[in-house]
Write an enzyme that holds these catalytic residues in place. Structure first.
Site, PDB file in Angstrom:
ATOM      1  N   ALA A  49       0.849  -1.198   0.000  1.00 34.93           N
ATOM      2  CA  ALA A  49       0.000   0.000   0.000  1.00 34.93           C
ATOM      3  C   ALA A  49       0.883   1.246   0.000  1.00 34.93           C
ATOM      4  O   ALA A  49       1.939   1.269   0.638  1.00 34.93           O
ATOM      5  CB  ALA A  49      -0.917   0.017   1.220  1.00 34.93           C
ATOM      6  N   GLU A  50       0.421   2.278  -0.714  1.00 31.56           N
ATOM      7  CA  GLU A  50       1.233   3.495  -0.876  1.00 31.56           C
ATOM      8  C   GLU A  50       1.510   4.227   0.429  1.00 31.56           C
ATOM      9  O   GLU A  50       2.438   5.025   0.503  1.00 31.56           O
ATOM     10  CB  GLU A  50       0.540   4.492  -1.817  1.00 31.56           C
ATOM     11  CG  GLU A  50       0.285   4.014  -3.212  1.00 31.56           C
ATOM     12  CD  GLU A  50      -1.171   3.660  -3.433  1.00 31.56           C
ATOM     13  OE1 GLU A  50      -1.822   4.330  -4.233  1.00 31.56           O
ATOM     14  OE2 GLU A  50      -1.651   2.705  -2.798  1.00 31.56           O
ATOM     15  N   ASN A  51       0.673   3.994   1.442  1.00 28.28           N
ATOM     16  CA  ASN A  51       0.921   4.681   2.709  1.00 28.28           C
ATOM     17  C   ASN A  51       2.051   4.024   3.505  1.00 28.28           C
ATOM     18  O   ASN A  51       2.472   4.557   4.524  1.00 28.28           O
ATOM     19  CB  ASN A  51      -0.356   4.763   3.557  1.00 28.28           C
ATOM     20  CG  ASN A  51      -0.976   3.410   3.820  1.00 28.28           C
ATOM     21  OD1 ASN A  51      -0.981   2.548   2.951  1.00 28.28           O
ATOM     22  ND2 ASN A  51      -1.499   3.209   5.017  1.00 28.28           N
ATOM     23  N   GLY A  52       2.573   2.877   3.023  1.00 30.17           N
ATOM     24  CA  GLY A  52       3.772   2.318   3.628  1.00 30.17           C
ATOM     25  C   GLY A  52       3.626   0.990   4.327  1.00 30.17           C
ATOM     26  O   GLY A  52       4.110   0.798   5.446  1.00 30.17           O
ATOM     27  N   SER A  88       5.784   6.913   3.087  1.00 29.65           N
ATOM     28  CA  SER A  88       5.220   6.972   1.731  1.00 29.65           C
ATOM     29  C   SER A  88       6.292   7.175   0.672  1.00 29.65           C
ATOM     30  O   SER A  88       6.144   6.696  -0.457  1.00 29.65           O
ATOM     31  CB  SER A  88       4.206   8.124   1.634  1.00 29.65           C
ATOM     32  OG  SER A  88       2.957   7.702   2.108  1.00 29.65           O
TER      33      SER A  88
END
Length: 217
Positions: A49-52, A88
């Site tokens: 996921a792009e949020n990490g 991110s």
């Protein structure tokens, strides 16, 4: 009127067949987020996921959510053994470096050339393009999951996109509630019909020009 839960799961289940053991996969919001619930036994995948987060698991049961653990859309997730967290910037570094094997996205329209239009309907409020631009350019395979037609009955698989394009010529596969298409150099290939769907229904509801897979012709 939106798609029913059964149809959404049908599309997600078909998409899960494109995921192989050991892949790194990014999932968009909506139908793509259902894909982990349909993976066959013994398939171990790293969902990113792009949020990490790398190594997300299935959707948590109600009451078992971790308030600190969510995907890029803010929905609660679980993690598998070996998962990791990062910021991110590193998440997008992974994407831009081409480390993702597959990204599975929703879309508003896809053209027969594989153009993706999934970020804005002009005149409507939108939070921004998000990670779709990088994901669709850099993932090794781009799969779009969406309803075949919009709420007005217009085809979302089109000859050319009337909505603003996120990324041109990036989509490899389209899976809808009616059909599975592959985008190839020679054109859009109708690969499969969804259960109970006729070729006539697909022709009636598809604006794009397509050719039939040898298995269907």
């Amino acid at each position: 009127m939106g798609m029913g839960k059964d149809i959404r799961n049908l599309i997600a289940r078909r998409a899960s067949k494109e995921i192989k053991n050991g892949m790194v996969v990014n999932l968009g919001i909506g139908i793509p987020s259902l894909v982990p619930d349909h993976l066959p036994e013994g398939i171990h995948v790293f969902f990113q996921a792009e949020n990490g987060v790398l190594g997300m698991g299935a959707t948590p049961l109600t009451g078992e959510e971790d308030g600190n653990l969510c995907n890029a859309a803010g929905y609660p997730v679980t993690i598998q053994a070996g998962a990791s967290y990062f910021d991110s910037a590193l998440a997008f570094g992974m994407i831009r470096k081409g480390k993702l094997d597959v990204t599975i996205l929703g879309s508003l329209q896809v053209s027969e050339q594989g153009d993706l239009a999934n970020w804005i309907v002009p005149g409507k409020r939108v939070p921004g393009m998000g990670g779709a631009m990088e994901l669709s350019q850099k993932a090794k395979k781009v799969i779009v999951l969406m309803s075949h037609t919009d709420k007005n009955g217009h085809s979302k698989v089109v000859q050319s996109c009337s909505l603003p394009i996120t990324t041109p010529r990036c989509v490899d596969m389209i899976i809808t509630d009616l059909a599975v298409f592959e985008v190839r150099k020679e054109g859009l290939l109708l690969l499969e019909l969804m259960p109970g769907v006729t070729l006539e229904k697909i022709k009636e509801n598809t604006d794009a020009t397509f050719i039939l897979s040898p298995a269907l012709s």
